[in-house]
Scaffold this active site. Sequence first.
Site, PDB file in Angstrom:
ATOM      1  N   HIS A  76      62.760  31.680  39.335  1.00 19.44           N
ATOM      2  CA  HIS A  76      64.196  31.637  39.453  1.00 19.44           C
ATOM      3  C   HIS A  76      64.721  32.965  40.005  1.00 19.44           C
ATOM      4  O   HIS A  76      64.227  34.024  39.643  1.00 19.44           O
ATOM      5  CB  HIS A  76      64.841  31.263  38.115  1.00 19.44           C
ATOM      6  CG  HIS A  76      64.415  32.151  36.958  1.00 19.44           C
ATOM      7  ND1 HIS A  76      63.130  32.219  36.487  1.00 19.44           N
ATOM      8  CD2 HIS A  76      65.134  33.028  36.232  1.00 19.44           C
ATOM      9  CE1 HIS A  76      63.066  33.085  35.490  1.00 19.44           C
ATOM     10  NE2 HIS A  76      64.252  33.589  35.310  1.00 19.44           N
TER      11      HIS A  76
ATOM     12  N   MET B 296      70.785  22.877  39.301  1.00 18.34           N
ATOM     13  CA  MET B 296      70.705  21.911  38.209  1.00 18.34           C
ATOM     14  C   MET B 296      72.005  21.998  37.400  1.00 18.34           C
ATOM     15  O   MET B 296      72.950  21.279  37.660  1.00 18.34           O
ATOM     16  CB  MET B 296      69.483  22.262  37.345  1.00 18.34           C
ATOM     17  CG  MET B 296      69.053  21.203  36.367  1.00 18.34           C
ATOM     18  SD  MET B 296      67.654  21.782  35.327  1.00 18.34           S
ATOM     19  CE  MET B 296      66.294  21.690  36.455  1.00 18.34           C
TER      20      MET B 296
END
Lengths: 212, 212
Positions: free
Chosen positions: B128, B181
Site C-alpha cells: 500500500h 476500496m
Amino acid sequence: MCIFKDKEFHIISNGKMPIEQFREILIDIHPYVTAIHLREKQKTARELFQTVQLLHAANIPLSKVIINDRLDVALVTRVGGVQLAFHSIEPAIVKESFPQFRIGCSIHSYEEGVDAKANGADYVIYGHIFPSQSKPDVAPKGVRKLSMLTQLDIPTIAIGGITPENTAQVLQAGANGIAVMSGVLDARDPLAAIKSYTKVLKMGDGKSGKFI
Amino acid sequence: MCIFKDKEFHIISNGKMPIEQFREILIDIHPYVTAIHLREKQKTARELFQTVQLLHAANIPLSKVIINDRLDVALVTRVGGVQLAFHSIEPAIVKESFPQFRIGCSIHSYEEGVDAKANGADYVIYGHIFPSQSKPDVAPKGVRKLSMLTQLDIPTIAIGGITPENTAQVLQAGANGIAVMSGVLDARDPLAAIKSYTKVLKMGDGKSGKFI
C-alpha cells in the site's frame, strides 16, 4: 456413456499427510491405482501446483491425477481431471468451456446423482458407504442405496469405509470401482494393502483396472 | 507493452460487504471505473460464479470484472481477467495455457515487480502506498518507492490509502491508475466519491479512463 471399462481403484489424499510422504507411497502403489485424487482443501493454488510438480518429478503419471475443486490448477498442469463438490463450479459450466475435460462429481444422494448426470459429470464418487473415520457423525449410505444409485447409468465410484473384505459387496451393488483413503494411507504396508483391494477388484470381473 | 492508454480507476470489493450491496454501488459507479475486482477470499468457486451472474444480471459489464486468484471462475465466466497473488498459480504458467487472458499481479516490492514483468503479468497492483485501514501494522511504501517501481515499464496501479487529495501525487510518481476500496465503498455517497477521484485522474493527463 461409460468411460470406465474396468473396475477401478482411486486413492484419495487426506489433506493431512505431508505431500512428500504421500508421494513416497504413490511411488510404490501408482501402477495399481486408476486415479490419484489430490484432495488438499487447505492448500493454495500455488501449493497445489507445486504438489503436482513434485509428483511429476517422481514419475507419477499425471494422467492419473485428479484435482479436487481447483479446475484452474488441473487445467494448467494438464492432469487427468477435476473432482467437483457442491461448493465448486457446476459441471455443466465447466463442460461448456472445457468440453474435453474429465469431470467427477462428489455426491451424497440419489438426487445429487441425477443432477450430476444431467449436468455432464463423467462419473460420480458416492458415499460414504460404510462407517468411516472421516465422517463419524453421519450415517453411512450402505450398499442398498448404492445399488439404487448405480442404476442411474453414470459410472459410480464408491467411497467410505471400504476394506478389502467389503469390496465385493460394493462391486455386487454395481459400483464401477472404489475410492480409498485411510485403508491404504494409514496401512502399515500401503503396497500390501492396495494389493488386497486390487485382488478383489480383479476377481470382481476378471479384469485389471484401466482409466481412460 | 502497455495495455493501459489512460489513467485508470479500479474498484476492489472488500470481502465483507454483502454482494447485493456491492452490486447496488456498482450499478451507480460502473461507468466511471476501469476495472471491478472481486476480491472475495472467503467465497467458494460456486459463490464467486454466482456473484458474477448477479453482476451480469444487473448489466455490470463483465469485461470490467477481474477475479482474484480463481482463474477457473474467471475463465468460465469470461470476465476481463484475473488478479494473482503470491499464493496463486504463477502468471507465466497461466500465460502458457491461456496466452490471451489478461493477468494482473498484486505485488509489494520492486523485486516482485521485476518477477511479475518477467513472468508475463500484464500489469501490477502495488501498495500500500499510504497508511491504510486494511494494513494497520505494515509500513506504507510511499510515493518514492512507487516512482522506482514505475520505471520498470509495466503498467502499475497504485493501491492503499489513496484519496482524491493524494491521487495527483500517485500519478506524478508514474502510476497508470489507482485502486480503491474503502475510499468509495465506505463513502456516504460512493458516486460522489468516485467522481472526486476521476476528476483528478482526468486532470492527470487530460483523458478519461479506458480499459483495453
